[in-house]
Design an enzyme around this catalytic site. Structure first.
Site, PDB file in Angstrom:
ATOM      1  N   GLU A  30       0.821  -1.220   0.000  1.00  0.00           N
ATOM      2  CA  GLU A  30       0.000   0.000   0.000  1.00  0.00           C
ATOM      3  C   GLU A  30       0.848   1.260   0.000  1.00  0.00           C
ATOM      4  O   GLU A  30       0.836   2.020   0.967  1.00  0.00           O
ATOM      5  CB  GLU A  30      -0.854   0.046   1.273  1.00  0.00           C
ATOM      6  N   PRO A  31       1.592   1.512  -1.060  1.00  0.00           N
ATOM      7  CA  PRO A  31       2.410   2.734  -1.073  1.00  0.00           C
ATOM      8  C   PRO A  31       1.570   3.993  -1.219  1.00  0.00           C
ATOM      9  O   PRO A  31       0.610   4.016  -1.988  1.00  0.00           O
ATOM     10  CB  PRO A  31       3.289   2.533  -2.312  1.00  0.00           C
TER      11      PRO A  31
ATOM     12  N   ARG B 247       4.049  19.799   7.614  1.00  0.00           N
ATOM     13  CA  ARG B 247       4.947  18.679   7.952  1.00  0.00           C
ATOM     14  C   ARG B 247       6.202  19.104   8.713  1.00  0.00           C
ATOM     15  O   ARG B 247       6.766  18.320   9.456  1.00  0.00           O
ATOM     16  CB  ARG B 247       5.306  17.868   6.696  1.00  0.00           C
TER      17      ARG B 247
ATOM     18  N   TYR C 137       6.631  17.323  12.132  1.00  0.00           N
ATOM     19  CA  TYR C 137       7.684  16.285  12.183  1.00  0.00           C
ATOM     20  C   TYR C 137       9.092  16.821  11.941  1.00  0.00           C
ATOM     21  O   TYR C 137      10.023  16.035  11.828  1.00  0.00           O
ATOM     22  CB  TYR C 137       7.451  15.225  11.100  1.00  0.00           C
TER      23      TYR C 137
ATOM     24  N   CYS D  28      -0.225  33.355  11.968  1.00  0.00           N
ATOM     25  CA  CYS D  28       0.061  34.041  13.214  1.00  0.00           C
ATOM     26  C   CYS D  28       0.519  33.008  14.231  1.00  0.00           C
ATOM     27  O   CYS D  28      -0.202  32.676  15.180  1.00  0.00           O
ATOM     28  CB  CYS D  28      -1.216  34.743  13.658  1.00  0.00           C
TER      29      CYS D  28
HETATM   30  N1  LLP Z   1      -1.163   1.746   4.703  1.00  0.00           N
HETATM   31  C1  LLP Z   1      -1.504   2.121   5.950  1.00  0.00           C
HETATM   32  C2  LLP Z   1      -2.377   1.272   6.737  1.00  0.00           C
HETATM   33  C3  LLP Z   1      -1.025   3.328   6.468  1.00  0.00           C
HETATM   34  O1  LLP Z   1      -1.346   3.674   7.706  1.00  0.00           O
HETATM   35  C4  LLP Z   1      -0.202   4.157   5.665  1.00  0.00           C
HETATM   36  C5  LLP Z   1       0.299   5.437   6.180  1.00  0.00           C
HETATM   37  C6  LLP Z   1       0.108   3.730   4.363  1.00  0.00           C
HETATM   38  C7  LLP Z   1      -0.385   2.515   3.922  1.00  0.00           C
HETATM   39  C8  LLP Z   1       0.953   4.544   3.427  1.00  0.00           C
HETATM   40  O2  LLP Z   1       2.240   4.747   3.897  1.00  0.00           O
HETATM   41  P1  LLP Z   1       3.321   5.496   2.973  1.00  0.00           P
HETATM   42  O3  LLP Z   1       3.663   4.576   1.817  1.00  0.00           O
HETATM   43  O4  LLP Z   1       2.712   6.737   2.494  1.00  0.00           O
HETATM   44  O5  LLP Z   1       4.473   5.720   3.877  1.00  0.00           O
HETATM   45  N2  LLP Z   1       1.368  12.154   7.743  1.00  0.00           N
HETATM   46  C9  LLP Z   1       2.635  11.460   7.835  1.00  0.00           C
HETATM   47  C10 LLP Z   1       2.543  10.057   7.282  1.00  0.00           C
HETATM   48  C11 LLP Z   1       1.492   9.216   7.972  1.00  0.00           C
HETATM   49  C12 LLP Z   1       1.389   7.843   7.371  1.00  0.00           C
HETATM   50  C13 LLP Z   1       0.201   7.152   7.890  1.00  0.00           C
HETATM   51  N3  LLP Z   1      -0.040   5.876   7.312  1.00  0.00           N
HETATM   52  C14 LLP Z   1       3.677  12.258   7.079  1.00  0.00           C
HETATM   53  O6  LLP Z   1       3.357  13.329   6.576  1.00  0.00           O
HETATM   54  O7  LLP Z   1       4.820  11.851   6.983  1.00  0.00           O
END
Ligand code: LLP
Length: 431
Positions: free
Chosen positions: A290-291, A330, A334, A361
């Protein structure tokens, strides 16, 4: 350059996806989100081909649409023939409105309300990824009431710490997500699922975290999940046919990050996972990934106009732009690194240490600290690269700042995919 879709033209202007960033900013205004559609398609194709090659033809990626959600991105996912992962009715609704077939959707989330469950079932969501026993019982009850059955994966916590930043670790035992193997809750939830009349259990899911550069934590998670599958088979006779290993592969935001070859990483992952399955003595289930970030991040760039440049003697210099934490929270959340360009004079000497800050602000409204760029002046354009993931989808109207316009760029042509939010849009629901 950081990525191959970023360059500088003969006028010294930054280009993105082959287009002069400053001309687009002049034409459409700022803040402006540019999305390189061809790059998204290329990223999807790399995943799709590598998964089919290394895991078999029935293995495929799902776009984790929490990374970027608007109708256009689901149209691309549909045309490229991949599935999608949603965490809310809002994401499912947007996908459906774009013509995406929800039978290819996986419905996540650690707290699906009764309304969410009813929506998902009614709209034909292919697979529910059930987080916990409460949800499982609620889903079964609803299915009984509407006389339907539902394919289900159970979200399991493998107990892995992938050494990324803490806010995005999701697969550890102490987590709001999933049911841990270690505590026996994963087995209990599996037995419950098998006992329920309307639940078609097809397999398991785990997601260990995000922005991970190495294939090792994925292999470790897969190893634990395969052992769990073998254990469950032995105890209950149930054989999982699907193993969804979540998303999480990292993306290069700054020069010091590695430039990942996703096909290679998937190949390495597959080699070890297949070997482990053999050692454990189970047939390899259909592998799903799930990218989110790695499909869309490097396809995005945000463009701002400089409003002021302020140097505080003995301290530092601030470059203020017409966006900030509302369109990119972000750094505030983070401290995420980003690469910043002076798009108007991309070739000039980078000799000005400063922080790029937004217009809110709030002192924490910072896009990036301690950067060195050609000294900008009011009216010049600044570009922040690799903003395709978790920027627009996490954007807010803090300080009543409208969300940016999104331009999709393909083969040297741009088109508006999301109009700029207006002040009227922001008060639409207010009575
Ligand atoms: N599958 C599930 C169940 C997830 O919780 C996530 C991300 C993904 C797939 C996708 O992950 P990715 O390939 O995008 O790393 N807001 C944070 C990232 C939170 C990710 C949450 N879950 C940021 O801006 O870095």
């Amino acid at each position: 350059m950081l990525h191959k879709n970023i360059s500088i033209n003969k006028d010294g202007h930054l280009t993105f996806a082959g287009m002069d960033v400053t001309l687009l900013a002049e034409k459409y205004g700022t803040p402006l989100m540019l999305l390189d559609e061809d790059r998204i398609r290329e990223n999807i194709r790399v995943y799709k081909a590598a998964m089919a090659e290394h895991f078999g033809a029935d293995s495929f990626p799902l776009f984790a649409s929490k990374a970027l959600c608007f109708k256009g991105v689901y149209r691309i996912a549909k045309e490229e023939g991949i599935g999608m992962d949603a965490v809310s009715v809002g994401e499912l609704y947007t996908a459906e409105a774009a013509g995406f077939d929800l039978s290819k959707a996986y419905f996540h989330g650690n707290n699906k309300t009764d309304e969410d469950i009813a929506f998902g079932v009614k709209h034909g969501v292919g697979t529910f990824v059930v987080d916990n026993e409460d949800e499982l019982l609620a889903l079964d009850k609803h299915l009984a009431a509407v006389n339907k059955r539902q394919k289900v994966l159970l979200r399991i916590s493998p107990g892995i710490d992938p050494h990324t930043f803490k806010a995005v670790v999701t697969g550890s035992v102490d987590s709001k997500f999933g049911s841990p193997i270690q505590t026996g809750q994963a087995e209990a939830m599996t037995r419950l699922a098998l006992s329920l009349d309307n639940i078609d259990l097809v397999g398991f899911h785990c997601h260990i975290g995000s922005q991970i550069f190495d294939h090792e934590p994925f292999v470790d998670a897969a190893d634990i999940m395969l052992r769990f599958i073998a254990y469950i088979r032995e105890k209950t006779g149930f054989t999982a046919s699907v193993l969804n290993l979540g998303g999480g592969l990292g993306v290069r935001y700054v020069d010091s990050h590695p430039d990942i070859d996703y096909a290679e990483v998937i190949g390495e992952m597959a080699m070890v996972i297949k070997q482990r399955a053999q050692e454990i003595g189970i047939e390899l289930p259909r592998i799903v990934l799930e990218p989110g970030r790695s499909l869309v991040a490097d396809a995005g760039m945000t463009v701002y106009t400089v409003g002021s440049v302020k140097s505080i003697p003995g301290y530092k210099s601030y470059v203020s732009v017409d966006g900030g934490m509302p369109d990119n929270p972000r750094y505030a959340l983070y401290e995420s690194p980003y690469t910043v360009y002076n798009a108007s004079r991309a070739n000039a000497a980078a000799d000005f240490p400063c922080s790029l800050v937004g217009r809110c602000c709030e002192s924490g409204d910072i896009i990036q600290e301690n950067i060195v760029i050609p000294r900008p002046v009011r009216g010049e354009y600044m570009a922040v690269a690799v903003t395709g993931a978790y920027n627009y989808s996490m954007a807010s109207n803090y300080n009543r700042i409208p969300r940016p316009l999104i331009l999709l760029i393909s083969a040297g042509q741009e088109k508006v995919a999301v109009r700029r939010e207006s002040n009227e849009d922001m008060i639409r629901n207010e009575v």
